[in-house]
Motif scaffolding. Structure first.
Motif, mmCIF file in Angstrom:
data_model
loop_
_atom_site.group_PDB
_atom_site.id
_atom_site.type_symbol
_atom_site.label_atom_id
_atom_site.label_comp_id
_atom_site.label_asym_id
_atom_site.label_seq_id
_atom_site.Cartn_x
_atom_site.Cartn_y
_atom_site.Cartn_z
ATOM 1 N N GLU A 89 0.836 -1.189 0.000
ATOM 2 C CA GLU A 89 0.000 0.000 0.000
ATOM 3 C C GLU A 89 0.879 1.250 0.000
ATOM 4 O O GLU A 89 1.833 1.347 0.771
ATOM 5 C CB GLU A 89 -0.885 -0.014 1.253
ATOM 6 N N THR A 90 0.589 2.181 -0.886
ATOM 7 C CA THR A 90 1.322 3.447 -0.918
ATOM 8 C C THR A 90 0.402 4.592 -0.538
ATOM 9 O O THR A 90 -0.800 4.563 -0.813
ATOM 10 C CB THR A 90 1.924 3.728 -2.307
ATOM 11 N N THR A 91 0.990 5.607 0.090
ATOM 12 C CA THR A 91 0.254 6.793 0.505
ATOM 13 C C THR A 91 1.095 8.022 0.188
ATOM 14 O O THR A 91 2.291 8.047 0.465
ATOM 15 C CB THR A 91 -0.047 6.769 2.019
ATOM 16 N N ASP A 115 -6.521 15.325 0.763
ATOM 17 C CA ASP A 115 -5.566 15.288 -0.337
ATOM 18 C C ASP A 115 -4.739 14.004 -0.364
ATOM 19 O O ASP A 115 -3.758 13.915 -1.101
ATOM 20 C CB ASP A 115 -4.638 16.506 -0.275
ATOM 21 N N ALA A 116 -5.132 13.001 0.424
ATOM 22 C CA ALA A 116 -4.397 11.734 0.451
ATOM 23 C C ALA A 116 -4.705 10.898 -0.787
ATOM 24 O O ALA A 116 -5.854 10.814 -1.230
ATOM 25 C CB ALA A 116 -4.734 10.946 1.703
ATOM 26 N N VAL A 117 -3.664 10.287 -1.337
ATOM 27 C CA VAL A 117 -3.809 9.358 -2.455
ATOM 28 C C VAL A 117 -3.277 8.005 -1.987
ATOM 29 O O VAL A 117 -2.094 7.879 -1.679
ATOM 30 C CB VAL A 117 -3.037 9.830 -3.699
ATOM 31 N N VAL A 118 -4.159 7.032 -1.929
ATOM 32 C CA VAL A 118 -3.785 5.702 -1.439
ATOM 33 C C VAL A 118 -4.013 4.688 -2.570
ATOM 34 O O VAL A 118 -5.083 4.652 -3.189
ATOM 35 C CB VAL A 118 -4.627 5.307 -0.210
ATOM 36 N N ARG A 119 -2.967 3.888 -2.836
ATOM 37 C CA ARG A 119 -3.083 2.822 -3.832
ATOM 38 C C ARG A 119 -2.689 1.498 -3.212
ATOM 39 O O ARG A 119 -1.803 1.449 -2.346
ATOM 40 C CB ARG A 119 -2.195 3.110 -5.052
#
Length: 399
Positions: free
Chosen positions: A7-9, A391-395
């Protein structure tokens, strides 16, 4: 144990930082971090790195390090491939520490130092990252709130800045007053008048506090060799601890020439990746101090090899951090376990400011020294609230 999820943030408000969490089937979560080009590194992790790690044993760290660092492309630089490998390697070491309930420095050989001396890089709160920045106030002002702006202070009131650092227990500081002149000429030339202007902060610091604080000069690889030497000839009168990255770190011969003629010790380089680049610098006797960034050089696995190689050449190391709190924690573990580590870089503006919002635990700084982290692994976790930010982007990549 096997890896089940990566998981990336990242936050749009801190566009250079990227965090990666590696999950295992028994509930361990390892944390890693890298800096610059976060969207590109994020894409690489999910398109390529995840496929190399999902379903694998996270404790086979050396095997994974080789696979991620020594691929067909990217093995000889600090680009996206290496930054992705660095972040993931840090996360795997974090899992290892949690699995055996030991701090990372113990897994790296145990404490070689009871604490690590820190120096303050005189940056402001938004240097390299974005975000709010406020001025440092003069000595004696009791209304200190918000973040320090040591970068403005080292130009406008370097004497007061040095005194404030000494009062906090710091015995070393780093500044870069020549950078603005390099930007005017592309680093090809500096006038005698501008050299004198660049020397003013050093002169004021020495007049105010004498030699009670070490002063490093950062050059950010902005100059050609001829001009860097012209600056060094004048700068050496101020007892400078090191000249950092005075030229681009892509010419070992030029850097060795600079070192022979400058009269100032040379530090290099956070911009280099993998042991081969450092091997060449050391073999050419081109540096006095080895600086490495764990999120750019290949992670903890590669950093430990670089530190050991530097020790064989009798050169000290000083891990870099002007980036993020996870790398700071990982670097502290490396330094504490490396006999030849002499400094850990910190930015007090970061420690007093936005770093506190990003992770659960930061290093304990006492009288200018960092104490060993407690807890297993890195000893810190990503702040759970980050993923809830607008504004968080989680993949996620998962089995």
């Amino acid at each position: 144990m096997k890896i089940t999820r990566i998981e990336t943030t990242r936050l749009k408000s801190l566009p250079n930082l990227l965090w990666v969490e590696v999950h295992t089937d028994d509930g361990q979560i390892g944390l890693g971090e890298t800096f610059r080009g976060s969207e590109a590194v994020e894409a690489y992790i999910h398109s390529l790195s995840a496929g190399m790690l999902l379903g694998k044993d996270p404790l086979q760290i050396e095997r994974h390090s080789k696979a991620m660092l020594r691929g067909y492309l990217g093995f000889n630089g600090s680009g996206v491939e290496t930054r992705a490998a660095s972040a993931l390697d840090i996360a795997l070491w974090d899992i290892f520490g949690q699995a055996v309930n030991q701090p990372l420095y113990q897994l790296l050989g145990g404490l070689a130092h009871d604490s690590m001396r820190a120096y303050n890089t005189c940056a402001g709160g938004n240097f390299n990252t974005g975000g709010e920045q406020r001025r440092i106030v003069s000595k004696g002002d009791t209304q200190v709130t918000g973040r320090y702006d040591d970068q403005v202070a080292f130009v406008e009131c370097p004497d007061e800045l040095a005194q404030s650092l000494i009062e906090e227990g710091f015995s070393a500081m780093k500044i870069w007053p020549f950078d603005s002149f390099a930007l005017q000429t592309g680093g090809q030339y500096i006038s005698s008048v501008d050299i004198k202007k660049g020397l003013e902060p050093f002169e004021k610091i020495r007049k105010a506090v004498g030699d009670r604080i070490e002063v490093m000069c950062e050059f950010h690889s902005l100059w050609n060799t001829t001009t860097a030497l012209a600056i060094a000839r004048e700068l050496k009168d101020y007892n400078i601890f090191w000249s950092e990255d005075p030229i681009k770190m892509d010419s070992v011969g030029a850097l060795a020439d600079y070192r022979r003629h400058a009269g100032i010790p040379v530090c290099g380089s956070e911009t280099l990746a993998t042991r081969s680049a450092f091997r060449d610098l050391l073999a050419a006797d081109a540096v006095d101090y080895v600086m490495l960034d764990l999120s750019w050089c290949g992670g903890i696995s590669e950093a430990k090899k670089i530190a050991t190689m530097a020790e064989a050449y009798q050169k000290p190391i000083a891990p870099h951090d002007c980036t993020g709190p996870v790398v700071l924690m990982a670097s502290l573990h490396l330094g504490l376990s490396s006999p030849n580590a002499i400094f850990q870089e910190v930015v007090r503006a970061y420690l007093a400011g936005f770093y506190q919002e990003l992770v659960t635990t930061l290093p304990n700084v006492q009288n200018g020294f960092l104490l060993p982290p407690t807890g297993s692994g890195l000893g810190t976790q990503l702040n759970p609230a980050l993923k809830q930010k607008a504004d968080a982007v989680v993949r996620v990549s998962a089995l």
